[in-house]
Design a protein around this motif. Structure first.
Motif, PDB file in Angstrom:
ATOM      1  N   ASP A 426      32.497  43.600  44.209  1.00 28.31           N
ATOM      2  CA  ASP A 426      32.970  42.830  43.064  1.00 28.31           C
ATOM      3  C   ASP A 426      34.025  43.635  42.330  1.00 28.31           C
ATOM      4  O   ASP A 426      33.781  44.770  41.922  1.00 28.31           O
ATOM      5  N   LYS A 427      35.195  43.049  42.135  1.00 28.61           N
ATOM      6  CA  LYS A 427      36.306  43.793  41.543  1.00 28.61           C
ATOM      7  C   LYS A 427      36.037  44.240  40.113  1.00 28.61           C
ATOM      8  O   LYS A 427      36.656  45.184  39.627  1.00 28.61           O
ATOM      9  N   TYR A 428      35.093  43.574  39.427  1.00 29.06           N
ATOM     10  CA  TYR A 428      34.835  43.912  38.028  1.00 29.06           C
ATOM     11  C   TYR A 428      33.562  44.736  37.826  1.00 29.06           C
ATOM     12  O   TYR A 428      33.183  45.018  36.692  1.00 29.06           O
ATOM     13  N   ASN A 491      28.851  41.228  29.530  1.00 28.68           N
ATOM     14  CA  ASN A 491      29.685  40.268  28.802  1.00 28.68           C
ATOM     15  C   ASN A 491      31.161  40.487  29.130  1.00 28.68           C
ATOM     16  O   ASN A 491      31.929  39.531  29.233  1.00 28.68           O
ATOM     17  N   ALA A 492      31.555  41.749  29.312  1.00 28.68           N
ATOM     18  CA  ALA A 492      32.935  42.047  29.692  1.00 28.68           C
ATOM     19  C   ALA A 492      33.212  41.570  31.112  1.00 28.68           C
ATOM     20  O   ALA A 492      34.290  41.032  31.408  1.00 28.68           O
ATOM     21  N   MET A 493      32.250  41.751  32.012  1.00 29.77           N
ATOM     22  CA  MET A 493      32.417  41.289  33.399  1.00 29.77           C
ATOM     23  C   MET A 493      32.617  39.771  33.437  1.00 29.77           C
ATOM     24  O   MET A 493      33.495  39.259  34.146  1.00 29.77           O
ATOM     25  N   ALA A 497      36.053  37.708  34.579  1.00 29.88           N
ATOM     26  CA  ALA A 497      36.003  36.660  35.601  1.00 29.88           C
ATOM     27  C   ALA A 497      36.572  35.351  35.054  1.00 29.88           C
ATOM     28  O   ALA A 497      37.286  34.628  35.765  1.00 29.88           O
ATOM     29  N   ASN A 498      36.282  35.042  33.789  1.00 24.67           N
ATOM     30  CA  ASN A 498      36.835  33.830  33.166  1.00 24.67           C
ATOM     31  C   ASN A 498      38.344  33.920  32.999  1.00 24.67           C
ATOM     32  O   ASN A 498      39.063  32.927  33.170  1.00 24.67           O
TER      33      ASN A 498
END
Length: 670
Positions: A426-428, A491-493, A497-498
């Motif tokens: 996962d990139k994040y 929450n940052a992840m 993504a959003n």
């Protein structure tokens, strides 16, 4: 925690009453079944399974030996249009090089009542087709014809599995009521299976031993001047174990808010092969506990041996780590390198598909290709790293020791302060911030010596969502202000993504529409790509529909469009644990400027709610300084999973929190 109730086979045998004798047959649909308008015990049901009977029996083939055949027949009543989806049926099958299952549908018929007479519509060939799910699975699908409100459909299917040691799981519940469900399992004495049940309600069980025999035909050619063929037959007698599970009037599984996977709580039974012992042959043991399961997995060619391959990355790793000495710096450098150079192909699994060397060269691979590569690189850098087997949220909780319990693997680095969990697919993702799909209770760490250890996958650190909100209210009720929102960890992840899903213009349009049609300007983002830093969004906004002006008074919710006004926990009784996924802390720092010519008539009172055992807390504080109101609001949940025993407390907590959030400030003219 009342999560899953388990019954051992010995307990099942002790309490099992005689199975209820009841006759069900395909083709015997009654007028009464077709006339029924609603389900007698669940009037909201869109459909119901009138009966479902399955038999998994070990059969013998002269050429291939024992194999597992499963026959299932089902009758379903459709009450409402929303139940039409039950006219679409699918059965998955394994399709690998070493294991190819086959599925056959038959006797598929739709019944309707037309002018008092039963009308039958048979499934035609164009209503049945195959579909590829992945490289390893396919599914046979049918779409029943002429389905209407009031229809009854029925069908039969057979699964032939060449591996005699595999018995399909059987669910006694569904998202619709189940009137009758029966599952029979039969296998010879040479096999030993461990039955495992899960759920909140259980079927009645009977077990019996029956004498059986098979005939083995053989032929033998004799040599000499005149060759001849001799045919012979041998009868082999053996004892067959037969177990019958019967469920009657099982209710529909109702999905609830914050449930990770409803299948975890569905009444079902699975059978795990424990050992095989044929006459005159050594006994072969299979998975009996977690250590034996993981040892078997580690020894697979596409798992353990892949971890030992290092030559393909050694030169690149040496260059990467030049000048990097610290543990955390090495971990971060290697994680980022793998994420940047090898992309996930969206296939899960703990076994390598392409293999680590090929995945590295071609820059793509499945979960195992990437995360076993990551583990090997971490080890080569001098870190103590091991793979951790995981069952994803979609796959369900790994309740019982078996090789099919897992469908994923991540890496763990052992440090003096505990384990650091890593996932390069996962990139994040960041250290100890795994993709949400992996947050499923516990994983299983495997060491080089084959030993294993349970690893808690659920985050302990709260993910923050901090909002700074400053706004002015004018005498007409128009609100103008600025927002700064800062998110950390999960929450940052989610935020990143959003951001990625939409172009900025589309993102802002959605943000405006979701926040009561505000108008946004001066929008900016910070740390969108800086994964170890919090995401920060800032923007100015105006809104004409954020407060009410009635009779010269202004009524406003201080949190504006951030107000939580609905309680997600409304059930009187909660059947399943509440799964938030991760602990979180939502904080709001709000500054409100009162319009000229107005004063405060009513302010919400300050409150503080604290749940027992430090489960969570809510605080609301408000102060006035001349024409400015300062408000601090905090909602903190400290546990990712909340048990059913704590549900009533959580429900009341949310009730009080939402009541306070929806209290309005009232301003009046001076």
């Amino acid at each position: 925690m009342k999560i899953i109730k388990l019954l051992s086979l010995s307990v099942i045998l002790l309490i099992a009453p005689k199975a209820i004798s009841q006759e069900f047959k395909l083709g015997k649909v009654s007028v009464a079944e077709l006339e029924q308008k609603v389900h007698p015990k669940d009037t909201a049901a869109v459909a119901a399974i009138l009966y479902k009977k399955g038999v998994s029996r070990m059969e013998y083939d002269q050429n291939d030996g024992f194999y597992m055949a499963t026959d299932v027949e089902t009758r379903i009543k459709i009450y409402k249009k929303e139940g039409y989806e039950w006219a679409n049926q699918q059965v998955w099958y394994r399709n690998t090089t070493n294991l190819k299952e086959r599925v056959f549908f038959a006797d598929a018929v739709t019944y309707n009542l037309v002018n008092g007479k039963i009308e039958k519509t048979k499934l035609k060939s164009d209503g049945s087709f195959d579909e590829v799910i992945s490289k390893y699975r396919g599914q046979k699908k049918i779409t029943m014809p002429n389905v209407k409100e009031g229809s009854v459909i029925e069908f039969r299917y057979t699964i032939k599995c060449p591996n005699a040691g595999i018995i399909r799981d059987w669910d006694f519940q569904a998202s619709i009521p189940v009137n009758y469900s029966e599952f029979k399992v039969a296998y010879p004495e040479y096999y030993v299976f461990k039955p495992r049940q899960k759920g909140y309600i259980f079927p009645k069980v009977t077990t019996s031993k029956n004498s059986k025999s098979i005939t083995i035909n053989s032929k033998e050619r004799s040599g000499g001047r005149v060759s001849s063929t001799n045919f012979s037959s041998d009868n082999i007698d053996y004892i067959e174990t037969e177990t019958i599970y019967v469920a009657q009037d099982f209710p529909a599984m109702k999905d609830e808010s914050f449930v990770n996977n409803i299948d975890n709580y569905t009444s079902s039974v699975q059978h795990e092969l424990s050992l095989v012992h044929f006459p005159n042959s050594p006994m072969k043991e299979y998975s009996t506990d977690w250590n034996s399961v993981v040892k078997t997995i580690y020894e697979y060619d596409d798992f353990g041996p892949e971890l030992n391959k290092t030559g393909y990355f050694e030169e690149d790793l040496k260059k990467l780590l030049t000048g990097i000495d610290g543990q955390d710096e090495r971990i971060w450098a290697i994680l980022n390198y793998v994420k940047a150079n090898v992309k996930w192909n969206n296939y899960t699994g703990y076994s390598c598909d392409n293999g680590v060397k090929k995945a590295y060269k071609e820059k793509t691979g499945n979960i195992a290709d990437i995360n076993l590569m990551l583990t090997a690189m971490l080890r080569s850098s001098g870190l103590t790293a091991n793979p951790v087997l995981v069952s994803t949220r979609d796959n369900g909780i790994a309740l019982f020791p078996n090789r099919n319990a897992f469908d994923y693997v991540v890496a763990a680095v052992e440090t003096p302060n505990g384990y650091i969990l890593l996932d390069a697919t996962d990139k994040y993702s960041t250290p100890n911030v795994l993709p949400y799909r992996t947050l499923n209770w516990f994983g299983r760490l495997i060491r080089k010596d084959g030993s294993s250890e349970e690893i808690d996958l659920m985050p302990k650190k709260a993910s923050n969502d901090f909002v700074f909100l400053n706004y002015d209210i004018d005498a007409n009720g128009k609100i103008t202000g600025k927002t700064r929102r800062q998110c950390t960890d999960y929450n940052a992840m989610i935020s990143r993504a959003n951001f990625e899903k939409l172009k900025e213009e589309e993102y802002l349009e959605k943000l405006e529409n979701n926040n009561r049609k505000i108008e946004i300007s001066d929008y900016s983002r910070t740390n969108e790509k800086e994964l170890l830093s919090p995401t920060i969004e800032t923007y100015s906004f105006t809104g004409n529909d954020l407060c009410e002006v009635i009779g010269g008074k202004i009524y406003v919710n201080p949190l504006l469009f951030f107000t939580q006004d609905k309680n997600p926990f409304k059930q009187e009784v909660r059947e399943y644990p509440v799964d938030f996924g991760y602990p979180f802390s939502d904080k709001f720092n709000i500054s409100i400027k009162i319009p000229e010519g107005y004063t405060v008539e009513t302010l919400p009172a300050a409150v503080a709610y604290n749940m027992e055992n430090n489960l969570g807390s809510f605080k609301f504080n408000i102060a006035q300084n001349e024409n400015v109101l300062q408000i601090m609001v905090t909602n903190q949940i400290n546990e990712a999973i909340v048990s059913t025993e704590q549900y009533e407390m959580l429900k009341e907590y949310y009730k009080g929190m939402i009541a306070k959030q929806t209290e309005k400030i009232v301003l009046k003219r001076i």
